[in-house]
Design an enzyme around this catalytic site. Structure first.
Site, PDB file in Angstrom:
ATOM      1  N   GLN A 124      -2.491  -7.319  11.451  1.00 47.09           N
ATOM      2  CA  GLN A 124      -0.961  -7.879  11.492  1.00 47.09           C
ATOM      3  C   GLN A 124      -0.942  -9.154  12.481  1.00 47.09           C
ATOM      4  O   GLN A 124      -0.506 -10.115  12.276  1.00 47.09           O
ATOM      5  CB  GLN A 124      -0.189  -6.724  12.029  1.00 47.09           C
ATOM      6  CG  GLN A 124       0.385  -5.717  11.079  1.00 47.09           C
ATOM      7  CD  GLN A 124       1.242  -4.769  11.753  1.00 47.09           C
ATOM      8  OE1 GLN A 124       1.791  -4.943  12.800  1.00 47.09           O
ATOM      9  NE2 GLN A 124       1.332  -3.699  11.196  1.00 47.09           N
ATOM     10  N   GLY A 155       0.899  -1.065  -0.186  1.00 45.17           N
ATOM     11  CA  GLY A 155       0.050   0.112  -0.082  1.00 45.17           C
ATOM     12  C   GLY A 155       0.811   1.270  -0.128  1.00 45.17           C
ATOM     13  O   GLY A 155       1.923   1.240  -0.673  1.00 45.17           O
ATOM     14  N   HIS A 203       5.314   0.747  12.957  1.00 42.59           N
ATOM     15  CA  HIS A 203       4.706   1.176  14.022  1.00 42.59           C
ATOM     16  C   HIS A 203       4.549  -0.168  15.165  1.00 42.59           C
ATOM     17  O   HIS A 203       4.554  -0.967  14.755  1.00 42.59           O
ATOM     18  CB  HIS A 203       2.922   1.504  13.852  1.00 42.59           C
ATOM     19  CG  HIS A 203       2.214   2.019  14.791  1.00 42.59           C
ATOM     20  ND1 HIS A 203       2.716   2.938  15.822  1.00 42.59           N
ATOM     21  CD2 HIS A 203       0.828   1.717  15.000  1.00 42.59           C
ATOM     22  CE1 HIS A 203       1.680   3.399  16.390  1.00 42.59           C
ATOM     23  NE2 HIS A 203       0.628   2.789  16.308  1.00 42.59           N
ATOM     24  N   ARG A 249      -1.460 -11.165  -0.386  1.00 46.45           N
ATOM     25  CA  ARG A 249      -2.564 -12.043  -0.709  1.00 46.45           C
ATOM     26  C   ARG A 249      -3.172 -11.558  -2.057  1.00 46.45           C
ATOM     27  O   ARG A 249      -2.890 -10.389  -2.599  1.00 46.45           O
ATOM     28  CB  ARG A 249      -3.534 -11.683   0.098  1.00 46.45           C
ATOM     29  CG  ARG A 249      -3.384 -12.662   1.611  1.00 46.45           C
ATOM     30  CD  ARG A 249      -4.374 -12.353   2.588  1.00 46.45           C
ATOM     31  NE  ARG A 249      -4.157 -12.971   3.857  1.00 46.45           N
ATOM     32  CZ  ARG A 249      -4.903 -12.807   5.269  1.00 46.45           C
ATOM     33  NH1 ARG A 249      -5.763 -12.049   5.167  1.00 46.45           N
ATOM     34  NH2 ARG A 249      -4.324 -13.583   6.184  1.00 46.45           N
ATOM     35  N   GLU A 258     -10.585  27.102   5.742  1.00 47.50           N
ATOM     36  CA  GLU A 258      -9.376  27.755   6.031  1.00 47.50           C
ATOM     37  C   GLU A 258      -8.119  27.093   6.860  1.00 47.50           C
ATOM     38  O   GLU A 258      -7.237  27.782   7.063  1.00 47.50           O
ATOM     39  CB  GLU A 258      -9.790  29.213   6.368  1.00 47.50           C
ATOM     40  CG  GLU A 258     -10.400  30.160   5.428  1.00 47.50           C
ATOM     41  CD  GLU A 258     -10.835  31.401   5.593  1.00 47.50           C
ATOM     42  OE1 GLU A 258     -10.277  32.046   6.675  1.00 47.50           O
ATOM     43  OE2 GLU A 258     -11.772  31.995   5.156  1.00 47.50           O
ATOM     44  N   GLU A 314      -2.560  11.317  17.291  1.00 49.61           N
ATOM     45  CA  GLU A 314      -3.760  10.957  16.632  1.00 49.61           C
ATOM     46  C   GLU A 314      -5.060  11.402  17.512  1.00 49.61           C
ATOM     47  O   GLU A 314      -6.265  12.144  16.731  1.00 49.61           O
ATOM     48  CB  GLU A 314      -3.907   9.564  16.186  1.00 49.61           C
ATOM     49  CG  GLU A 314      -2.825   9.133  14.977  1.00 49.61           C
ATOM     50  CD  GLU A 314      -2.710   7.806  14.877  1.00 49.61           C
ATOM     51  OE1 GLU A 314      -2.163   7.384  14.184  1.00 49.61           O
ATOM     52  OE2 GLU A 314      -3.504   7.072  15.700  1.00 49.61           O
ATOM     53  N   ASP A 353      -2.507  -2.399  11.378  1.00 49.57           N
ATOM     54  CA  ASP A 353      -2.474  -2.628  12.695  1.00 49.57           C
ATOM     55  C   ASP A 353      -3.373  -3.846  12.948  1.00 49.57           C
ATOM     56  O   ASP A 353      -3.011  -4.775  13.528  1.00 49.57           O
ATOM     57  CB  ASP A 353      -2.747  -1.694  13.717  1.00 49.57           C
ATOM     58  CG  ASP A 353      -1.622  -0.615  13.644  1.00 49.57           C
ATOM     59  OD1 ASP A 353      -0.436  -0.823  13.171  1.00 49.57           O
ATOM     60  OD2 ASP A 353      -2.015   0.593  13.912  1.00 49.57           O
ATOM     61  N   GLU A 354      -4.738  -3.671  12.620  1.00 51.43           N
ATOM     62  CA  GLU A 354      -5.532  -4.568  13.054  1.00 51.43           C
ATOM     63  C   GLU A 354      -5.466  -6.107  12.279  1.00 51.43           C
ATOM     64  O   GLU A 354      -6.067  -7.099  12.642  1.00 51.43           O
ATOM     65  CB  GLU A 354      -6.940  -4.076  12.856  1.00 51.43           C
ATOM     66  CG  GLU A 354      -7.539  -3.761  11.683  1.00 51.43           C
ATOM     67  CD  GLU A 354      -7.176  -2.393  11.551  1.00 51.43           C
ATOM     68  OE1 GLU A 354      -7.617  -1.769  10.203  1.00 51.43           O
ATOM     69  OE2 GLU A 354      -6.329  -1.908  11.853  1.00 51.43           O
TER      70      GLU A 354
END
Length: 336
Positions: free
Chosen positions: A85, A26, A107, A48, A230, A194, A82-83
């Site tokens: 892995q 990605g 990460h 995959r 803006e 985040e 992450d989810e």
């Protein structure tokens, strides 16, 4: 202050004779794979079957299943969401790791929160560029680089630090500088940024400002321009030269308003709330909640996303952006 490493600090590239498997193709995956290849590394891609498989093949890479790529590689860089892995690691990567291999991340979430538990006989480190993949690739191609972080979690071979710096050098990051950190620090600061500022904090602030103006009788179109549209102008100035550059560039009226009104909006109570957010990151509360939500099929995630997408600021924004063909999203918004 963080210790920073540059090209001159990588005197011997200990990975040049090793095979690197990039798992995922990605945003970050394509940049890492192409930069490493351009720097003479032996790179394969593990995926995959799907669009990314075809894209990696078109870009000239040898593409294998994740298990096949991991089995033949000395270095396995996991660049999946992450989810995803933990499941992929357990099923396809862990059975194919050999003593002395390197398991690499961009990460630290899954290692730090014990979702991925590497064996004791492999090196574990992270290399995390501080920019999106397209920027990592473009700056590399132009002879520059995006700075990166690196951290060593487990040094089984005694040369994990050298491996991490060699990898960072391979993607070009040492041209700009590579800052040393830990998995704990990288993970917790990333999540905090985040939640409290970049995503959670900003969206809550923007919506609150918009709602304040609309509730006071102002037209929602003007509220959208002043509180959301803006924002990019201001963020770009901060990005280029910090708060000082932003304040230098705006009007004196705006700067004075910054000084006298900003602290009344973001108060000491706000900082206390930020501290509570940080504490929930540090003690694992957030991670446990997100992992449970994902395993349950994300019912609250999807419901909240759908509700947020119908907020008045979104409805008004869609109409106003039709007036501005120069404003185009990089990716089509939708449910993940």
């Amino acid at each position: 202050m963080a210790k920073v490493y540059y090209e001159k600090d990588v005197t011997v590239n200990v990975l040049k004779e090793k095979k690197v498997a990039i798992i995922g193709y990605g945003s970050q995956g394509h940049a890492h794979a192409q930069n490493l290849r351009d720097n003479g590394f032996d790179v394969v891609v593990g995926l995959r079957k799907g669009k990314s498989w075809d894209k990696a093949k078109e870009d000239g890479f040898s593409v294998y299943t994740v298990a096949e790529a991991a089995k033949q590689a000395d270095v396995v860089m996991i660049l999946l969401p992450d989810e995803l892995q933990p499941e992929v690691y357990e099923a396809e990567i862990a059975p194919n790791l050999q003593a002395g291999n390197s398991l690499v991340f961009a990460h630290g979430f899954n290692v730090h929160f014990d979702q991925v538990k590497p064996p004791a006989n492999v090196d574990v480190f992270l290399v995390a560029p501080k920019g999106p993949g397209h920027l990592v690739r473009r700056t590399f191609s132009e002879g520059g680089a995006v700075p990166a972080l690196f951290a060593v979690y487990q040094d089984a071979t005694g040369v994990a630090t050298e491996k991490a710096l060699s990898y960072a050098d391979g993607i070009g990051a040492t041209r700009a500088g590579v800052l040393e950190t830990t998995f704990k620090e990288e993970t917790e600061t990333d999540l905090f940024g985040e939640q409290a500022v970049l995503c959670g904090g900003v969206t809550a602030l923007v919506k609150a400002g918009f709602e304040t103006l609309v509730d006071a009788g102002y037209q929602p179109e003007l509220a959208y321009f002043e509180c959301l549209h803006e924002l990019k102008l201001i963020v770009d100035l901060m990005y280029e030269g910090g708060l000082e550059n932003m304040r230098y560039s705006v009007s004196d009226t705006a700067q004075w308003g910054d000084f006298v009104s900003g602290p009344r909006v973001v108060t000491e109570d706000t900082k206390k709330a930020m501290g509570a957010v940080l504490a929930e990151i540090q003690d694992g509360t957030f991670a446990r909640g997100w992992i449970a939500e994902h395993k349950a099929g994300r019912p609250n995630f999807h419901a909240t996303n759908e509700k947020e997408n119908e907020h008045e600021i979104e409805v008004v924004g869609r109409k106003l952006r039709e007036m501005m063909p120069f404003v185009q999203p990089r990716v089509k918004a939708g449910v993940k």
